[in-house]
Design a protein around this motif. Sequence first.
Motif, PDB file in Angstrom:
ATOM      1  N   ALA A 202      -1.918   1.301  -3.652  1.00 38.50           N
ATOM      2  CA  ALA A 202      -2.831   0.701  -2.674  1.00 38.50           C
ATOM      3  C   ALA A 202      -4.237   0.820  -3.242  1.00 38.50           C
ATOM      4  O   ALA A 202      -5.207   0.959  -2.525  1.00 38.50           O
ATOM      5  CB  ALA A 202      -2.717   1.404  -1.331  1.00 38.50           C
ATOM      6  N   ARG A 207      -4.663  -2.298  -0.211  1.00 36.51           N
ATOM      7  CA  ARG A 207      -3.563  -3.214   0.096  1.00 36.51           C
ATOM      8  C   ARG A 207      -2.331  -2.760  -0.665  1.00 36.51           C
ATOM      9  O   ARG A 207      -2.406  -2.477  -1.855  1.00 36.51           O
ATOM     10  CB  ARG A 207      -3.911  -4.639  -0.346  1.00 36.51           C
ATOM     11  CG  ARG A 207      -4.922  -5.304   0.557  1.00 36.51           C
ATOM     12  CD  ARG A 207      -5.504  -6.529  -0.122  1.00 36.51           C
ATOM     13  NE  ARG A 207      -6.826  -6.801   0.414  1.00 36.51           N
ATOM     14  CZ  ARG A 207      -7.040  -7.544   1.498  1.00 36.51           C
ATOM     15  NH1 ARG A 207      -6.033  -8.095   2.144  1.00 36.51           N
ATOM     16  NH2 ARG A 207      -8.266  -7.732   1.949  1.00 36.51           N
ATOM     17  N   ILE A 208      -1.223  -2.701   0.025  1.00 39.81           N
ATOM     18  CA  ILE A 208      -0.014  -2.177  -0.595  1.00 39.81           C
ATOM     19  C   ILE A 208       0.613  -3.228  -1.510  1.00 39.81           C
ATOM     20  O   ILE A 208       0.842  -4.362  -1.108  1.00 39.81           O
ATOM     21  CB  ILE A 208       0.969  -1.707   0.490  1.00 39.81           C
ATOM     22  CG1 ILE A 208       0.379  -0.478   1.195  1.00 39.81           C
ATOM     23  CG2 ILE A 208       2.331  -1.374  -0.126  1.00 39.81           C
ATOM     24  CD1 ILE A 208       0.946  -0.215   2.549  1.00 39.81           C
ATOM     25  N   VAL A 209       0.843  -2.821  -2.752  1.00 44.74           N
ATOM     26  CA  VAL A 209       1.532  -3.686  -3.715  1.00 44.74           C
ATOM     27  C   VAL A 209       2.737  -2.905  -4.232  1.00 44.74           C
ATOM     28  O   VAL A 209       2.612  -1.730  -4.596  1.00 44.74           O
ATOM     29  CB  VAL A 209       0.603  -4.057  -4.896  1.00 44.74           C
ATOM     30  CG1 VAL A 209       1.372  -4.867  -5.939  1.00 44.74           C
ATOM     31  CG2 VAL A 209      -0.612  -4.833  -4.409  1.00 44.74           C
TER      32      VAL A 209
END
Lengths: 228, 474, 240
Positions: A202, A207-209
Motif C-alpha cells: 500500500a 492504495r492496496i496493490v
Amino acid sequence: MSSFDHLISRIRQSLNSGAPREPAAPNGAHPQPIAQPDLGGDELRAQFVAALTAVGGAAIEAAGESEAIEKIAALLRSRAARSAAIGEGITTDSASAAARLSHEGINVSVLDTCGPALFKEQLARVDAGIVEVDYAIAATGTLVMAANSARPRSLSLLPPINIAILRSDRILPNLAAVLSSIGPQNIAAHPVVMVTGPSRTADIEKRIVIGVHGPKELYVALIGDLRR
Amino acid sequence: MEPSGPDAFYAAAARAAADRELNRKLENASTRHFEHLAVAVSEFAPYQSERDAARRIKEESIERLDELLAELKQRLEARGVKVFFAEDAAAARDYIVRVARQAGVRRVVKGKSMTTEEIGLNPALEQAGIEAVETDLGEYIVQLRREPPSHIITPAIHLSKEDIGELFAEKLGTAYTSDPPALTAVARERLREVFLSAGMGITGVNFAVAETGTLVVVENEGNGRFCTTSPDIHVAVMGIEKVIPRFEDLSHFLEILARTATGQRLTAYTSFLSGPRAADDRDGPRETHLVVLDNGRTRMLADPVLREALYCLRCGACLNACPVYRHIGGHAYKSAYPGPIGSIVSPSLFGAGAAGHLPFASTLCGACKEVCPVKIDIPRILLHLRWKMTEGGGGQVAWPQAPARVRAAAGWFARAARYPSMMRAAGRIGAFLLKPFGHDGYLRRMPGPFAAWTRVRDFPVPSGGNGASGRETK
Amino acid sequence: MREVTLFSTCLGEELFPGAVAAARIVLQRLGLEVKMRRDAFCCGQAAFNEGMRRDAAELAARFLDTHQPGTALVVPSGSCASMIRIFYPDLLADQPALLKKARALIPWVHEFSEFLVDVLGVTDVGASFPHSVTYHPSCHLLRELHVIDAPRKLLAQVRGLRLCELPRGTECCGFGGLFSVKFPDISAAMLADKCKCIEQSGAEFVVANDGGCLMQMGGGLHRAHSRVKTLHLAEILASR
C-alpha cells in the motif's frame, strides 16, 4: 571486555540508575495467550475460507487428495501455467501428485538434488509453486509453513502462483493456537513463514496493490470432508 | 538521516507547512489508514486487552533486558549466527561493511529497516563501493529520488501516484503511468533480477525471541523474504529493545501490530528466522549476522520516564495521528524517526543539540498516545524532554531568535504570575493601551513576543480583568 | 446551599472575562454559591509545558495554597483542569509536601461541563440560544480528562440551538500554548484546516471549553473575515 560485556554492563547500570528494579515476575505471571474460540471443524473451515478470500487468496475445496490434484491441474491450465514445482508432502503423496500433473501436461520440477544456486535459478523460471502447509489460522486466513530441505521456503516465494495444500483438520482458530502447536522447540529448528494472502503493498497513496515481490496469486487446495 | 538543530527544522517546517499539496497527500493517506484501522480493530474484540498484554510484556522485556539479550545471544550463537553488539552507529556500519567486503559482496538488497536509516548504512556501503538497493516499494521509490523515507511504514507517503509515475518514467525509462498496479509491476520486474544476484540481504527485526533465538520479520511485499532467503549472507539489524522473553508472547504483538500499522489482521508475511541454512537446505543464507545496536538506547533506559519510549513497535500509527506530522511531513524532522515517536527518541539517539528542539514541536494534543498500540504516554515524555532541555541538564537547544524571545517572555510571565495583583494591574494597563487599536474585539498587530501571533491570526482585545471574575467573593 | 470555587484562569481573566462571568451565572442559577479566589492567577501550565518546571512549581505551590480540598473547584478550561489533575503530580513529584496537597485537591477539581453533568447531574440549565452551533472538543479535555459527552449533552438541552457536526472535530486547532508563537507556521497551517472545517459545519458559532482554543480559532476566523464567532460553552448556557 567484549562489546557484549560492555553493553550488558551499560544496560545494568542504566536499569539500576532509575527507579529500583522490580523483581522478575514469577513464572506464569506474564500475560497468557488469548483463549481459543470453541469452534467446530466446519465453522473453522468456513471462517478460514472467508478470511483467505478477504486477503485476496482463493480456496479450492476438495473431498480428497486426488480430487485436489485434479482441481489443481485444472487451475494451472486455466491460468496458462506450464510449469510447476512441488515440495515434499506432509500428509499427501507428492510423488503421485507430480505424476498426475505431468500427465496433465504440466512440466513438474523435482527439486531433489540440485544445490542452492541451481535451485534458485530453476525455481525462478517456474510458474507455480505447490507446497503442503503445516497449519492454517481460521481467524486470519493465514497459512503456516515450516521449511525443510524438501519443502524449501523459496517454493512459496519465487513462482508467481502459489498453491498451498491444506488438510482441513489442520485449521486452528487463532494465532495463539498455532504458536502453541508449533512450540518453542520446533521454531528453533526450522525457519517458519506465515503467509496471509498474496504479496501486497500500500506504498503508493495507501492504495492496496496485490502482487509485489512474492506471489501474485495464492490458492489453497483444502482437503477434507465436505459436508454439503 | 540525522537532525541538525532547530534552524534547519524551522526552515523545512515552514516550507512544508505552506505546501498544501503535501498536506493533502498526507491527509488522504492517513484518512485511509484510520479507515482500515477502524475496521480491523472493531472486528477483533480482544484488541484492547491485547494492547495491555503487549505493553506488559514490553515492560518485562526492558526490565530484564540484560538477561534476555544474553539468552538471545547464546541461542543464536548455538545455531551459528554471528551476533555483534554495536555501541554506536559507526560501530554498526563498520561491522556490516567489513562483513560485506570480506565476502566480496558487490550488491546488497535491503528490506525496510529504520534502524539502518538511523545508522546511515546506505552511504557507508556506497562509500565502500557496494551497491545497496532498497527493495520495499516505498523505499525503492524514495531511493530513486535520492531522498530519505518520510514515514516509518509508508516511506513515500509524501508522493502522489502521479509523482511516482513521473519518477519511474524519468529514472527507469518506462512509459508514464500513474496506475499503482502498473507502477508496482515495474518495481517487481526490475527488482527480481537484483534479488537473485545480490550477495547480501540486510533487514531489520520486529521481534527477537530470547527463549528460542528466533528473529521475526514482518512485511507485506515478499521483499523481506527474498532478503532473508536468497542471498548467501543475511545481516539483521536491531535495537537492543527488540528482544522479548518467550515464543508465546509473539501472539500478543502480532495480533496488534498489523492491525495498528496497516489495518490488516496479519501482514502478508511473518518470517520466523532461525539462522543459517542447514547442510542439506536448498535456500536460506549461508551466514547470518545479527547486529544489536545501542546508539543512545541505554541513555533512554537510564531515564525512568524516557524508558517507556523503548516499548515502541515502530508501527507508525502515531505519525498518521499527529496533526503536526500531517502538516509538515516526515522530511522536515530530518530524523530517521519522524513524528511523535521520533520526537521522543531522536534527542537520545542524535543528541540534544541536533534534536532537542523536536519535543517542543508538538501541541501536546495527545492523538499519538490514543493510537499507540502499547500506550506509550508520548505527551508526558515530550514534557519530560522539554524540561530536560530547559533546566533538567539534558543539553541545550540553540533556539533561533524569535522562539528564544518567546521563551524569555514565558519565563517573565511565569515569574510575574506569582503576583496576581501585579498581573491584573499590568493587564489593565495593556488593555487600556491596546483598546483603541481593536476592531470588533480583535487586534491585527501586536508588539514583541506576540508579533508571531498576529503574523498569522488576530488577537482578542484584552479586557483588563474587568469581568465578573474581578471581584472576590468570600 | 452548596458552595463551589470557580477558577477564572489567566486567559479567562485577561481575555475571556465574559466566559468566566457566564460560568458563574450558570452555577449560581443552579443554586450554588460561587466563590472566586484572587490569590492565584495561573495554574502554571504555560511554564510547565515549556519545560520551566521551577517556575511552574512556584505557581502550583501558590495555587495549592489558595485552593483547599473540601470545596468543588470548577475550572472553565480543559487544559487548566488537566494541568492540575493530570500534570501536578508529575510536576511536584520531588516535593512531597506539595504533592500531598495536590493529591488531596485533585478529586475536587472539575472542568466546567464535567462538573455540571457528572457531578451535579444536570444537562438542562434552562438556556435558550436560537442559533446553529458546532462544538470543538479541546484536546486536553478530550484526551487527558476524557470528557467526551458532557458538553454535547448540555448543548442538546439548549432551546432553539441547532448542533452542527464539526468535520474532523477531534483534530487539534494548532494552539498548543507557546507552540502557537514558537512555531507559528505550523500552527497557522493547522488553524487554517480547523477554520475550513468550522466553515464546512455551517454553524454560526463554534463553541469550546478552553481559552486557548477560543483564542486560536477566534483569531483565525477573524483574520479570515469569517462570519462564524467563537463562544465558550458557558456563554451559551448562560443565554436566556
